[in-house]
Design a protein around this motif. Structure first.
Motif, PDB file in Angstrom:
ATOM      1  N   ASN A 149      -6.085   4.865   5.112  1.00  0.00           N
ATOM      2  CA  ASN A 149      -5.864   3.965   3.873  1.00  0.00           C
ATOM      3  C   ASN A 149      -7.103   3.816   3.453  1.00  0.00           C
ATOM      4  N   SER A 150      -7.996   3.447   4.392  1.00  0.00           N
ATOM      5  CA  SER A 150      -9.428   3.155   3.528  1.00  0.00           C
ATOM      6  C   SER A 150     -10.069   4.195   3.242  1.00  0.00           C
ATOM      7  N   ARG A 173       0.744  -1.238   0.097  1.00  0.00           N
ATOM      8  CA  ARG A 173      -0.057   0.055   0.052  1.00  0.00           C
ATOM      9  C   ARG A 173       1.131   1.330   0.085  1.00  0.00           C
ATOM     10  N   ALA A 210      -8.569   5.138  -0.097  1.00  0.00           N
ATOM     11  CA  ALA A 210      -9.067   4.351  -1.142  1.00  0.00           C
ATOM     12  C   ALA A 210     -10.551   4.696  -1.612  1.00  0.00           C
ATOM     13  N   SER A 262      -1.199   5.141   0.453  1.00  0.00           N
ATOM     14  CA  SER A 262      -1.461   5.450   1.747  1.00  0.00           C
ATOM     15  C   SER A 262      -0.196   5.344   2.792  1.00  0.00           C
ATOM     16  N   SER A 289      -3.670   1.968  -2.128  1.00  0.00           N
ATOM     17  CA  SER A 289      -4.212   2.621  -0.762  1.00  0.00           C
ATOM     18  C   SER A 289      -4.321   1.610   0.147  1.00  0.00           C
ATOM     19  N   TYR A 290      -5.487   0.987  -0.512  1.00  0.00           N
ATOM     20  CA  TYR A 290      -6.343  -0.218   0.463  1.00  0.00           C
ATOM     21  C   TYR A 290      -6.869  -1.034  -0.524  1.00  0.00           C
ATOM     22  N   GLU A 291      -6.981  -2.389  -0.382  1.00  0.00           N
ATOM     23  CA  GLU A 291      -7.595  -3.339  -1.294  1.00  0.00           C
ATOM     24  C   GLU A 291      -8.887  -3.394  -1.673  1.00  0.00           C
ATOM     25  N   SER A 327      -6.350   3.909  -5.702  1.00  0.00           N
ATOM     26  CA  SER A 327      -7.168   3.440  -4.661  1.00  0.00           C
ATOM     27  C   SER A 327      -6.833   2.043  -4.088  1.00  0.00           C
TER      28      SER A 327
END
Length: 479
Positions: free
Chosen positions: A140-141, A68, A144, A71, A174-176, A171
């Motif tokens: 991070n969420s 990530r 995203a 983020s 940053s977070y999956e 996105s």
């Protein structure tokens, strides 16, 4: 005159959303409610070197952040700036209000200013994925989400495929949580060539980074996706069961606890809980829901499909979909599309049943009231969890001094799982002290020298020479 009044109520609603979201964030900031992974994050501030770039590399070179980098750079920068003042670290919670701005802006461009306000409000106080609202580590969420909604805007409204693809990549890096939802922009793109271009660019860059660049650049690279899990039938069934339970039981348990807590609201919270639904009713009582009923049918179907696709990410990870504990942090994508599903579903069904605009508006006002009250309850629960942890370690400090212990490992026994299930102050089993990495900061905050003592939860380590038990608010040394 009526149109001017409508616009005034809409402006007032937007102001209330800003006030409400900032009130929630600043309440956590004021209380310094730091729990779970943030405890490790704050304690690590003491070891940050003076070199920014070497620190950022070392921050990214970890099993959590290597996958990530987008983020990770922002979180690492925030940590670096916080090394001389740890309070700055908590400013990471402001990324949630920033995500609200993105949701509103895109909603206004794609739908209408009225629906953008309603979506932003219900997304703001949703009780799905509460961790993304109350912890800095989960910025991070929120990043995203910001990149994802902008990606949808650029692919659907502006038709800029390259820009949309780059935003989608940002996105995922940053977070999956939005990775499975690559299907949505592909569905929205009408030309096959552009669809292929989007797929090749996004999936190509993401796979190349994950499988080639990440393990080459970072020593501590870790592939977080576990594809083999999709073939574990028992686990697949478990994900399905927990997904159904989330929507048919857990949501209503949270709302019930929110209503039970209503007597504990302070005056500002009472004002927000009453005024926000009132303004929602006033802003939408004459709104023309009927003219776009078929549009809301399509939006509802897309949102439902997006929820199912979004939940598929749990088939490739070690997590399960749940509203409880810190694991609900993986539900950022579900939070967004469940909000859209509720709004589009209520409007479409109400129009089909020939329900008048005033009644539809009243429905949304009632939903807003329930969610605002429940979200305030969850905020209080996070603050309570932080206070509980500090009380636990404060009493441990007193017991250490009374027993004249100088240093060493300490095993602490308290029935954390019973506490999580039965304590009425916890709404979704907000994280109490459990993991070893949480103890150093809790020790420091409460007067225990973390260089001399290491505190373990008995569930994780039980062979310490010194053991204490915490029960009924009292700390006892175990023989």
């Amino acid at each position: 005159m009526e149109k001017k009044q409508h616009n005034n109520y809409l402006v007032f609603l937007n102001i209330l959303i800003v006030v409400y979201s900032l009130y929630i964030s600043l309440s956590v900031f004021k209380e310094k409610a730091v729990v779970t992974d943030d405890l490790a994050g704050v304690y690590a501030l003491r070891m940050i070197p003076d070199s920014y770039f070497s620190y950022i590399y070392s921050f990214l070179d970890s099993t959590i952040m290597a996958a990530r980098p987008v983020s990770g750079i922002i979180t690492g920068t925030l940590s670096f700036l916080s090394k001389n003042n740890e309070s700055f670290y908590l400013l990471g919670t402001l990324f949630f209000p920033l995500s609200l701005i993105a949701v509103y802006w895109v909603g206004r461009k794609m739908l209408s200013k009225e629906l953008a306000s309603l979506i932003t409000l219900l997304y703001c106080c949703s009780i799905i994925g509460t961790s993304i609202q109350f912890t800095s580590i989960m910025l991070n969420s929120n990043l995203a989400t910001i990149f994802f909604v902008l990606s949808i805007y650029y692919v659907y409204v502006r038709k800029k495929i390259i820009v949309s693809a780059l935003l989608f990549i940002a996105s995922v890096l940053s977070y999956e949580i939005f990775l499975p939802l690559v299907l949505l922009p592909l569905f929205l793109i009408r030309e096959n060539k552009k669809r292929v271009l989007f797929a090749l660019l996004t999936l190509g860059v993401i796979i190349t980074f994950r499988k080639v660049i990440q393990p080459y650049v970072f020593v501590n690279s870790y592939q977080r996706d576990e594809v083999g899990r999709i073939f574990e039938l028992k686990r697949v069934m478990l994900v399905v069961i927990f997904s159904v339970k989330l929507f048919v039981k857990d949501l209503f348990v949270g709302i019930y606890k929110g209503l039970v807590n209503i007597r504990n609201l302070n005056i500002p919270e009472w004002v927000l809980s009453v005024v926000i639904p009132f303004v929602v009713y006033k802003a939408f009582r004459n709104y023309d829901f009927k003219s776009k009923s078929e549009y809301f049918k399509k939006l509802g179907m897309i949102s439902f499909a997006a929820i199912l696709v979004g939940l598929s990410i749990f088939l490739f990870s070690s997590y399960i979909p749940t509203l409880f504990g810190f694991n609900n942090r993986n539900l950022g994508a579900i939070r967004l599309f469940y909000t859209l599903l509720i709004i589009s579903g209520v409007i479409y069904l109400s129009v089909k049943l020939n329900v008048q605009s005033r009644m539809i508006s009243a429905f949304f006002a009632a939903i807003a009231f329930l969610l605002v009250v429940t979200n305030i309850r969850v905020k209080d629960s996070w603050i309570y969890a932080s206070r509980f942890n500090n009380e636990l370690f404060s009493k441990l400090n007193k017991a250490i001094k009374e027993n004249h212990i100088e240093d060493g490992d300490i095993c602490l026994e308290y029935d954390v799982f019973h506490e999580l299930k039965t304590n009425p102050n916890l709404t979704f089993r907000e994280p109490l002290f459990y993991d070893d990495w949480e103890s150093s900061m809790l020790c420091e905050i409460n007067g225990i020298d973390p260089k001399k003592f290491k505190v373990h939860n008995m569930d994780n380590k039980n062979d310490c020479e010194v053991k204490f038990q915490y029960k009924n608010g009292k700390m006892f040394r175990m023989k």
